[in-house]
Scaffold this motif. Structure first.
Motif, PDB file in Angstrom:
ATOM      1  N   ILE A 149      -4.859  13.144  -4.551  1.00 12.42           N
ATOM      2  CA  ILE A 149      -5.389  12.133  -5.465  1.00 12.42           C
ATOM      3  C   ILE A 149      -6.291  12.794  -6.488  1.00 12.42           C
ATOM      4  O   ILE A 149      -7.075  13.685  -6.155  1.00 12.42           O
ATOM      5  CB  ILE A 149      -6.209  11.064  -4.697  1.00 12.42           C
ATOM      6  CG1 ILE A 149      -5.315  10.290  -3.743  1.00 12.42           C
ATOM      7  CG2 ILE A 149      -6.907  10.112  -5.650  1.00 12.42           C
ATOM      8  CD1 ILE A 149      -6.059   9.220  -2.973  1.00 12.42           C
TER       9      ILE A 149
ATOM     10  N   GLN B 140      -8.652  11.346 -10.059  1.00 16.58           N
ATOM     11  CA  GLN B 140      -8.990  10.191 -10.883  1.00 16.58           C
ATOM     12  C   GLN B 140      -8.364  10.282 -12.259  1.00 16.58           C
ATOM     13  O   GLN B 140      -8.074   9.268 -12.881  1.00 16.58           O
ATOM     14  CB  GLN B 140     -10.514  10.078 -11.011  1.00 16.58           C
ATOM     15  CG  GLN B 140     -10.990   8.781 -11.650  1.00 16.58           C
ATOM     16  CD  GLN B 140     -12.462   8.544 -11.436  1.00 16.58           C
ATOM     17  OE1 GLN B 140     -13.179   9.438 -11.003  1.00 16.58           O
ATOM     18  NE2 GLN B 140     -12.933   7.340 -11.729  1.00 16.58           N
TER      19      GLN B 140
ATOM     20  N   GLU C 280      -5.401  10.856 -14.616  1.00 16.87           N
ATOM     21  CA  GLU C 280      -3.936  10.916 -14.640  1.00 16.87           C
ATOM     22  C   GLU C 280      -3.445  12.099 -15.464  1.00 16.87           C
ATOM     23  O   GLU C 280      -2.384  12.668 -15.177  1.00 16.87           O
ATOM     24  CB  GLU C 280      -3.380   9.607 -15.208  1.00 16.87           C
ATOM     25  CG  GLU C 280      -1.872   9.496 -15.090  1.00 16.87           C
ATOM     26  CD  GLU C 280      -1.374   8.075 -15.282  1.00 16.87           C
ATOM     27  OE1 GLU C 280      -0.147   7.862 -15.127  1.00 16.87           O
ATOM     28  OE2 GLU C 280      -2.187   7.187 -15.576  1.00 16.87           O
TER      29      GLU C 280
ATOM     30  N   ALA D  83      -5.936   7.925  -9.084  1.00 17.74           N
ATOM     31  CA  ALA D  83      -6.786   6.856  -8.573  1.00 17.74           C
ATOM     32  C   ALA D  83      -8.189   7.385  -8.344  1.00 17.74           C
ATOM     33  O   ALA D  83      -8.405   8.596  -8.230  1.00 17.74           O
ATOM     34  CB  ALA D  83      -6.222   6.304  -7.259  1.00 17.74           C
ATOM     35  N   ASP D  84      -9.144   6.457  -8.269  1.00 15.88           N
ATOM     36  CA  ASP D  84     -10.500   6.791  -7.836  1.00 15.88           C
ATOM     37  C   ASP D  84     -10.453   6.865  -6.319  1.00 15.88           C
ATOM     38  O   ASP D  84     -10.250   5.849  -5.649  1.00 15.88           O
ATOM     39  CB  ASP D  84     -11.459   5.710  -8.314  1.00 15.88           C
ATOM     40  CG  ASP D  84     -12.885   5.922  -7.812  1.00 15.88           C
ATOM     41  OD1 ASP D  84     -13.124   6.854  -7.019  1.00 15.88           O
ATOM     42  OD2 ASP D  84     -13.762   5.133  -8.219  1.00 15.88           O
TER      43      ASP D  84
ATOM     44  N   ASP E  14      -7.708   0.262  -3.761  1.00 16.61           N
ATOM     45  CA  ASP E  14      -6.730   0.345  -4.844  1.00 16.61           C
ATOM     46  C   ASP E  14      -5.520   1.198  -4.502  1.00 16.61           C
ATOM     47  O   ASP E  14      -4.487   1.094  -5.169  1.00 16.61           O
ATOM     48  CB  ASP E  14      -7.389   0.921  -6.104  1.00 16.61           C
ATOM     49  CG  ASP E  14      -8.467   0.022  -6.671  1.00 16.61           C
ATOM     50  OD1 ASP E  14      -8.477  -1.172  -6.334  1.00 16.61           O
ATOM     51  OD2 ASP E  14      -9.316   0.532  -7.440  1.00 16.61           O
ATOM     52  N   TRP E  15      -5.634   2.072  -3.472  1.00 11.62           N
ATOM     53  CA  TRP E  15      -4.535   3.015  -3.245  1.00 11.62           C
ATOM     54  C   TRP E  15      -4.178   3.233  -1.779  1.00 11.62           C
ATOM     55  O   TRP E  15      -3.058   3.624  -1.466  1.00 11.62           O
ATOM     56  CB  TRP E  15      -4.870   4.378  -3.868  1.00 11.62           C
ATOM     57  CG  TRP E  15      -6.094   5.020  -3.294  1.00 11.62           C
ATOM     58  CD1 TRP E  15      -7.361   4.922  -3.764  1.00 11.62           C
ATOM     59  CD2 TRP E  15      -6.179   5.839  -2.111  1.00 11.62           C
ATOM     60  NE1 TRP E  15      -8.241   5.629  -2.966  1.00 11.62           N
ATOM     61  CE2 TRP E  15      -7.535   6.203  -1.941  1.00 11.62           C
ATOM     62  CE3 TRP E  15      -5.248   6.301  -1.186  1.00 11.62           C
ATOM     63  CZ2 TRP E  15      -7.977   6.991  -0.894  1.00 11.62           C
ATOM     64  CZ3 TRP E  15      -5.690   7.097  -0.132  1.00 11.62           C
ATOM     65  CH2 TRP E  15      -7.039   7.440   0.006  1.00 11.62           C
TER      66      TRP E  15
END
Length: 447
Positions: free
Chosen positions: A274, A276, A278, A300-301, A307-308
């Protein structure tokens, strides 16, 4: 549209002005490089990095040589003078060439009215030599707050840290163990006339005697080796990876640690990386593709798990948190210009928040490795101590390693001119029973 063939020192002054205004060299330098001739780009990079490395010392000298500060709209000439002072003090270029080209650069910058002042300042600097340093900030070429913070945090090591920050970092490689072992790659390098040695702590690391373009590294294009500092490589040894595990690499860009994990343990069930930003994910994908590896990439944060996260727990988490980067200043000397003392407390809040959020995604019995490239305890062992006080399921793992300094809540590597960057690691296990943790004396007394 700007002339794409600017003199190199003009482009350097403009790039440094952008840094003064808050951009990183990683942002300003590519724009400057696009505006000079291709053969000038290595020199441009050297001027920008060298001037940033010695900025506080050079700026102190310039301030003493100027009768009054330049006006705000003439600040680019201030940067131009710093570049010239850097060359006078630290380069092999002939003094007369430095003076002549800097005076000419005033005209290219549409500042011909300052050419006489520039000439007078540089002639005095050439004639008189470098003055005595007026402050510790100038002596060590660091912002005053950073000198004081390091002195307070590391009373026995602060001067060595400052000296290491002003050195040029060695080029270190990570051998892809899925393709070749370290001894055979060292032989490959020797056969190609490249001098190198094994690193002291990272099992797959190699340090080159001299930096060189990656295109010259045998097997690089085919994934035999990657560039990664020795300290950063140590994350894989601490994760205790095993086949079948589900692994999260939080804050993953540019992907070096993601790739290192996959190289070390091909049998992992799944790796999720992951970041933050993109725009940074393609860099991770590029590294994975070159090495023939696969991971799931998410923009994603990491802390916003709602959110993920799909609710399936991870067996291993690498949390390499956003930090002051105070341990990698030798690689990124613009940090000394960009970082502010108030940033540290703000970063500490982010770091603790990420740890608290991601802890909930770790399976009981799972292991989380907390990492920073910082040397400030506020971002490192003090975060771990705060977290342990509030999280009864967390247990600190005593690390059976010889590297780094024992902080009582993790190991601190300080930057070494001959070896690794500055890095901090702590390993936490999520207890099954939720009983009070017994971490207090696992690693000795705190700092």
């Amino acid at each position: 549209m700007a002339d794409p063939q600017l003199p190199v020192r003009v482009a350097a002054a403009q790039a440094l002005q952008a840094v003064e205004q808050g951009q990183s060299l990683a942002q300003s330098l590519p724009l400057a490089q696009a505006r000079v001739a291709p053969q000038d780009r290595p020199e441009l990079q050297a001027l920008c990095y060298g001037t940033c490395r010695w900025y506080h010392r050079l700026d102190s000298e310039l301030g003493r040589r100027l009768n009054k500060p330049l006006r705000p709209n003439d600040r680019v000439v201030h940067q131009l003078l710093l570049v010239a002072l850097f060359q006078l003090r630290h380069s092999q270029q002939a003094d007369y060439a430095i003076l002549n080209e800097t005076v000419e650069a005033c005209r290219v910058l549409a500042k011909p009215h300052l050419a006489g002042m520039v000439n007078a300042v540089l002639r005095a600097a050439q004639r008189e030599g470098e003055p005595d340093h007026g402050s510790e900030s100038a002596l060590y070429s660091h912002p005053e707050w950073m000198v004081e913070k390091l002195r307070h945090n590391w009373p026995e090591h602060w001067q060595a840290i400052l000296a290491a920050n002003n050195s040029q970092a060695p080029m270190t490689l990570r051998v892809n163990a899925r393709q070749i072992d370290r001894d055979n790659y060292l032989k490959w390098l020797r056969d190609d006339g490249i001098e190198a040695k094994a690193t002291g702590h990272a099992p797959h690391g190699i340090q080159l005697a001299r930096p060189l373009p990656v295109e010259r590294l045998p097997g690089f294009a085919d994934g035999a080796v990657s560039v990664q500092d020795e300290a950063a490589q140590l994350c894989t040894t601490l994760l205790d990876l095993a086949p079948g595990q589900r692994v999260l690499d939080a804050c993953a860009a540019p992907g070096g640690k993601t790739c290192a994990m996959l190289e070390q343990q091909p049998g992992l069930a799944e790796v999720i990386a992951i970041d933050q930003s993109e725009t940074r994910l393609p860099r991770i994908r590029e590294n994975l593709d070159r090495l023939g590896l696969e991971a799931i990439l998410l923009a994603a944060d990491a802390g916003a798990t709602g959110d993920w996260w799909d609710g399936r727990h991870f067996d291993r988490i690498l949390l390499d948190v956003p930090c002051s980067a105070s341990g990698v200043i030798r690689r990124n000397p613009d940090i000394k210009l960009l970082r502010r003392e108030g940033d540290i407390a703000a970063l500490a809040r982010i770091q603790l928040g990420l740890l608290e959020s991601l802890w909930q995604t770790l399976t009981p019995g799972g292991r989380l490795v907390y990492a920073t490239c910082s040397v400030f305890p506020q971002e490192n062992h003090r975060i771990i101590q705060r977290f342990l006080r509030q999280q009864p399921e967390a247990e600190l793992v005593a690390l059976p390693v010889q590297w780094g300094l024992d902080t009582g809540a993790g190991r601190q590597l300080l930057p070494d001119p001959q070896a690794q960057d500055g890095f901090f690691y702590a390993v936490l296990v999520r207890r099954h029973d939720g009983a009070p943790n017994a971490h207090t004396n696992d690693q000795g007394s705190g700092l």
